[in-house]
Motif scaffolding. Structure first.
Motif, PDB file in Angstrom:
ATOM      1  N   SER A  42      -7.626   4.842  21.258  1.00 17.43           N
ATOM      2  CA  SER A  42      -7.394   6.347  21.580  1.00 17.43           C
ATOM      3  C   SER A  42      -7.297   6.452  19.736  1.00 17.43           C
ATOM      4  CB  SER A  42      -5.954   7.070  22.200  1.00 17.43           C
ATOM      5  OG  SER A  42      -4.917   6.118  21.298  1.00 17.43           O
ATOM      6  N   LEU A  43      -7.641   5.759  19.253  1.00 20.46           N
ATOM      7  CA  LEU A  43      -7.671   6.402  17.715  1.00 20.46           C
ATOM      8  C   LEU A  43      -8.635   6.799  17.542  1.00 20.46           C
ATOM      9  CD1 LEU A  43      -5.882   2.498  16.474  1.00 20.46           C
ATOM     10  CD2 LEU A  43      -5.421   4.904  16.664  1.00 20.46           C
ATOM     11  N   TYR A  44      -9.926   6.326  17.778  1.00 21.12           N
ATOM     12  CA  TYR A  44     -11.646   6.491  17.845  1.00 21.12           C
ATOM     13  C   TYR A  44     -11.682   8.112  18.780  1.00 21.12           C
ATOM     14  CZ  TYR A  44     -16.629   6.542  17.399  1.00 21.12           C
ATOM     15  OH  TYR A  44     -17.854   7.660  17.253  1.00 21.12           O
ATOM     16  N   LEU A  45     -11.160   8.056  19.463  1.00 17.95           N
ATOM     17  CA  LEU A  45     -11.361   9.195  21.015  1.00 17.95           C
ATOM     18  C   LEU A  45     -11.135  10.158  20.429  1.00 17.95           C
ATOM     19  CD1 LEU A  45     -10.729   7.457  24.424  1.00 17.95           C
ATOM     20  CD2 LEU A  45     -13.054   8.074  23.379  1.00 17.95           C
ATOM     21  N   ASP A  46     -10.131  10.002  20.546  1.00 16.34           N
ATOM     22  CA  ASP A  46      -8.533  11.230  19.786  1.00 16.34           C
ATOM     23  C   ASP A  46      -9.237  11.444  18.183  1.00 16.34           C
ATOM     24  OD1 ASP A  46      -7.896  11.535  21.807  1.00 16.34           O
ATOM     25  OD2 ASP A  46      -5.600  10.360  21.117  1.00 16.34           O
ATOM     26  N   ARG A  47      -9.651  10.728  17.609  1.00 14.34           N
ATOM     27  CA  ARG A  47     -10.478  11.517  16.395  1.00 14.34           C
ATOM     28  C   ARG A  47     -11.171  12.060  16.422  1.00 14.34           C
ATOM     29  NH1 ARG A  47     -13.913  10.349  12.315  1.00 14.34           N
ATOM     30  NH2 ARG A  47     -13.596  11.011  10.365  1.00 14.34           N
ATOM     31  N   SER A  48     -12.006  11.405  16.938  1.00 16.70           N
ATOM     32  CA  SER A  48     -14.135  12.095  17.736  1.00 16.70           C
ATOM     33  C   SER A  48     -13.827  13.374  17.957  1.00 16.70           C
ATOM     34  CB  SER A  48     -14.856  11.220  17.888  1.00 16.70           C
ATOM     35  OG  SER A  48     -13.943  10.765  19.193  1.00 16.70           O
ATOM     36  N   GLU A  49     -12.900  13.702  18.557  1.00 13.95           N
ATOM     37  CA  GLU A  49     -12.539  14.383  19.331  1.00 13.95           C
ATOM     38  C   GLU A  49     -12.011  15.468  18.957  1.00 13.95           C
ATOM     39  OE1 GLU A  49     -11.182  13.201  23.359  1.00 13.95           O
ATOM     40  OE2 GLU A  49     -12.843  12.013  24.047  1.00 13.95           O
ATOM     41  N   GLY A  50     -10.861  15.538  17.749  1.00 16.17           N
ATOM     42  CA  GLY A  50      -9.858  16.211  16.814  1.00 16.17           C
ATOM     43  C   GLY A  50      -9.033  16.651  17.551  1.00 16.17           C
ATOM     44  N   ASN A  51      -8.187  15.636  18.429  1.00 20.76           N
ATOM     45  CA  ASN A  51      -7.398  15.829  19.513  1.00 20.76           C
ATOM     46  C   ASN A  51      -6.520  15.698  18.073  1.00 20.76           C
ATOM     47  OD1 ASN A  51      -8.912  16.658  21.037  1.00 20.76           O
ATOM     48  ND2 ASN A  51      -8.461  14.461  22.554  1.00 20.76           N
ATOM     49  N   VAL A  52      -6.097  15.485  17.370  1.00 21.07           N
ATOM     50  CA  VAL A  52      -5.254  15.051  16.809  1.00 21.07           C
ATOM     51  C   VAL A  52      -5.562  14.802  15.399  1.00 21.07           C
ATOM     52  CG1 VAL A  52      -3.606  13.259  18.073  1.00 21.07           C
ATOM     53  CG2 VAL A  52      -5.080  11.777  16.638  1.00 21.07           C
ATOM     54  N   ASP A  53      -4.375  14.840  14.826  1.00 20.09           N
ATOM     55  CA  ASP A  53      -4.012  15.518  13.249  1.00 20.09           C
ATOM     56  C   ASP A  53      -3.693  14.001  12.713  1.00 20.09           C
ATOM     57  OD1 ASP A  53      -1.159  14.430  13.323  1.00 20.09           O
ATOM     58  OD2 ASP A  53      -0.706  16.834  12.299  1.00 20.09           O
ATOM     59  N   ASP A  54      -4.297  13.800  11.284  1.00 22.53           N
ATOM     60  CA  ASP A  54      -4.078  12.501  10.453  1.00 22.53           C
ATOM     61  C   ASP A  54      -2.601  12.294  10.252  1.00 22.53           C
ATOM     62  OD1 ASP A  54      -6.499  12.932   9.600  1.00 22.53           O
ATOM     63  OD2 ASP A  54      -6.255  13.563   7.200  1.00 22.53           O
ATOM     64  N   ALA A  55      -1.248  12.653  10.034  1.00 20.30           N
ATOM     65  CA  ALA A  55      -0.792  12.534  10.430  1.00 20.30           C
ATOM     66  C   ALA A  55      -0.299  11.385  12.230  1.00 20.30           C
ATOM     67  CB  ALA A  55       0.099  13.327   9.969  1.00 20.30           C
ATOM     68  N   GLU A  56      -0.407  11.662  12.971  1.00 22.25           N
ATOM     69  CA  GLU A  56      -0.133  11.096  13.824  1.00 22.25           C
ATOM     70  C   GLU A  56      -1.304  10.141  14.200  1.00 22.25           C
ATOM     71  OE1 GLU A  56       0.011  10.053  17.467  1.00 22.25           O
ATOM     72  OE2 GLU A  56       1.757  11.066  16.261  1.00 22.25           O
ATOM     73  N   LEU A  57      -2.645   9.606  13.216  1.00 19.48           N
ATOM     74  CA  LEU A  57      -3.180   8.613  13.447  1.00 19.48           C
ATOM     75  C   LEU A  57      -2.866   7.462  11.828  1.00 19.48           C
ATOM     76  CD1 LEU A  57      -6.497  10.476  13.159  1.00 19.48           C
ATOM     77  CD2 LEU A  57      -5.744   9.403  15.082  1.00 19.48           C
ATOM     78  N   SER A  58      -2.205   8.508  10.938  1.00 19.58           N
ATOM     79  CA  SER A  58      -1.642   7.202  10.419  1.00 19.58           C
ATOM     80  C   SER A  58      -0.323   6.875  10.778  1.00 19.58           C
ATOM     81  CB  SER A  58      -0.891   7.782   9.272  1.00 19.58           C
ATOM     82  OG  SER A  58      -0.054   7.540   8.851  1.00 19.58           O
ATOM     83  N   SER A  59       0.210   7.469  11.937  1.00 20.84           N
ATOM     84  CA  SER A  59       1.254   7.052  12.681  1.00 20.84           C
ATOM     85  C   SER A  59       1.330   5.836  13.234  1.00 20.84           C
ATOM     86  CB  SER A  59       2.498   8.126  13.508  1.00 20.84           C
ATOM     87  OG  SER A  59       3.444   7.401  13.956  1.00 20.84           O
ATOM     88  N   ARG A  60       0.249   5.826  14.473  1.00 22.88           N
ATOM     89  CA  ARG A  60      -0.569   4.722  15.456  1.00 22.88           C
ATOM     90  C   ARG A  60      -0.854   4.037  14.560  1.00 22.88           C
ATOM     91  NH1 ARG A  60      -4.095   8.346  19.812  1.00 22.88           N
ATOM     92  NH2 ARG A  60      -2.459  10.308  20.102  1.00 22.88           N
ATOM     93  N   ILE A  61      -1.518   3.819  13.689  1.00 20.32           N
ATOM     94  CA  ILE A  61      -2.027   2.640  12.690  1.00 20.32           C
ATOM     95  C   ILE A  61      -0.911   1.928  12.345  1.00 20.32           C
ATOM     96  CG2 ILE A  61      -2.731   2.350  10.693  1.00 20.32           C
ATOM     97  CD1 ILE A  61      -5.041   2.793  12.862  1.00 20.32           C
ATOM     98  N   ASP A  62      -0.148   2.797  11.915  1.00 19.61           N
ATOM     99  CA  ASP A  62       1.486   2.261  10.416  1.00 19.61           C
ATOM    100  C   ASP A  62       2.293   1.134  11.955  1.00 19.61           C
ATOM    101  OD1 ASP A  62       3.840   1.379   8.618  1.00 19.61           O
ATOM    102  OD2 ASP A  62       4.818   2.559  10.821  1.00 19.61           O
ATOM    103  N   ARG A  63       2.100   2.096  13.471  1.00 20.77           N
ATOM    104  CA  ARG A  63       3.319   0.834  13.936  1.00 20.77           C
ATOM    105  C   ARG A  63       1.557  -0.415  15.197  1.00 20.77           C
ATOM    106  NH1 ARG A  63       3.521   6.961  16.740  1.00 20.77           N
ATOM    107  NH2 ARG A  63       2.250   6.373  18.606  1.00 20.77           N
ATOM    108  N   LEU A  64       0.752  -0.210  14.969  1.00 18.18           N
ATOM    109  CA  LEU A  64      -0.049  -1.161  15.659  1.00 18.18           C
ATOM    110  C   LEU A  64       0.301  -2.393  14.356  1.00 18.18           C
ATOM    111  CD1 LEU A  64      -3.164   1.073  16.803  1.00 18.18           C
ATOM    112  CD2 LEU A  64      -1.675  -0.644  18.245  1.00 18.18           C
TER     113      LEU A  64
END
Length: 223
Positions: A42-64
């Motif tokens: 979902s990280l690559y898909l959502d970033r490439s499609e512009g579905n989420v902002d940087d704050a959400e991506l940062s949160s996902r990476i942190d959790r992983l």
């Protein structure tokens, strides 16, 4: 006879095609490492499609990263070239080393002392690696010549199940670079054609997976 000490390390991925090249890099450069791969497409898909902002991506990476640490890993490498800054932010959440996809290749590249050309299959990856190279060179007071280019259609070919087309396009781009210039691959998924690229050039062709493994090994050893 004493057996070599085993290490459990984590690898966090945003792209399925990065897993085989990452494992191959560990097999070559650090066979004592047992790699626990963690994929969140979902990280690559959502970033490439512009579905989420940087704050959400940062949160996902942190959790992983925190999850990977919880499984007993002694260090983690985040392979997605788009997510290096988020991985750096997440370092504060864990007590083990976390390497970004660019840490190792930057260290190796700046030690070469020759012009550098970044090759990527996604434009943003070329931009990010070039910027980090120049910033680190400036921090060290080192002069470096950096150029870059993205290979149109290569990533789409890989994702759509045509790795041969991906490899052909990358090799064509590699062959077009001046022989006095070292080539840096910006993405882990590109290391699948590292041997073929190195075979057609005199100057080094460097991949982020191989250098990232070496960097993570050093970070863990120096704890």
């Amino acid at each position: 006879m004493n057996q070599p000490r085993r290490y459990r390390v984590g690898a966090v991925h945003a792209l399925l095609n990065a897993i085989p090249t990452t494992q191959a890099a560990f097999d070559r450069g650090w066979p004592e490492a047992d790699v626990a791969h963690l994929l969140d497409g979902s990280l690559y898909l959502d970033r490439s499609e512009g579905n989420v902002d940087d704050a959400e991506l940062s949160s996902r990476i942190d959790r992983l990263i925190r999850y990977s640490e919880s499984t007993g890993t002694e260090g983690i490498i985040v392979t997605g070239s788009f997510f290096g800054e988020f991985a750096k932010q997440a370092r504060a959440s864990v007590s083990i080393p976390v390497a970004t996809s660019f840490d190792g290749i930057i260290e190796r590249a700046l030690a070469l002392g020759q012009p550098l050309h970044v090759v990527a299959t996604a434009p943003d990856s070329a931009t990010f690696l070039s910027a980090e190279l120049l910033a680190e060179a400036e921090r060290r007071g080192q002069e470096v010549s950096v150029s870059s280019g993205a290979i149109a259609g290569a990533m789409d070919s890989l994702i759509s199940g045509d790795p041969e087309q991906h490899d052909r396009l990358v090799l064509e781009a590699v062959g077009a670079v001046d022989e006095e210039t070292a080539i840096l691959f910006a993405q882990f998924s590109m290391e699948r054609i590292l041997p073929g690229s190195a075979a057609i050039r005199v100057s080094p062709v460097i991949g982020p997976a191989s250098e990232g493994v070496a960097r993570l090994r050093t970070l863990i050893a120096n704890r």
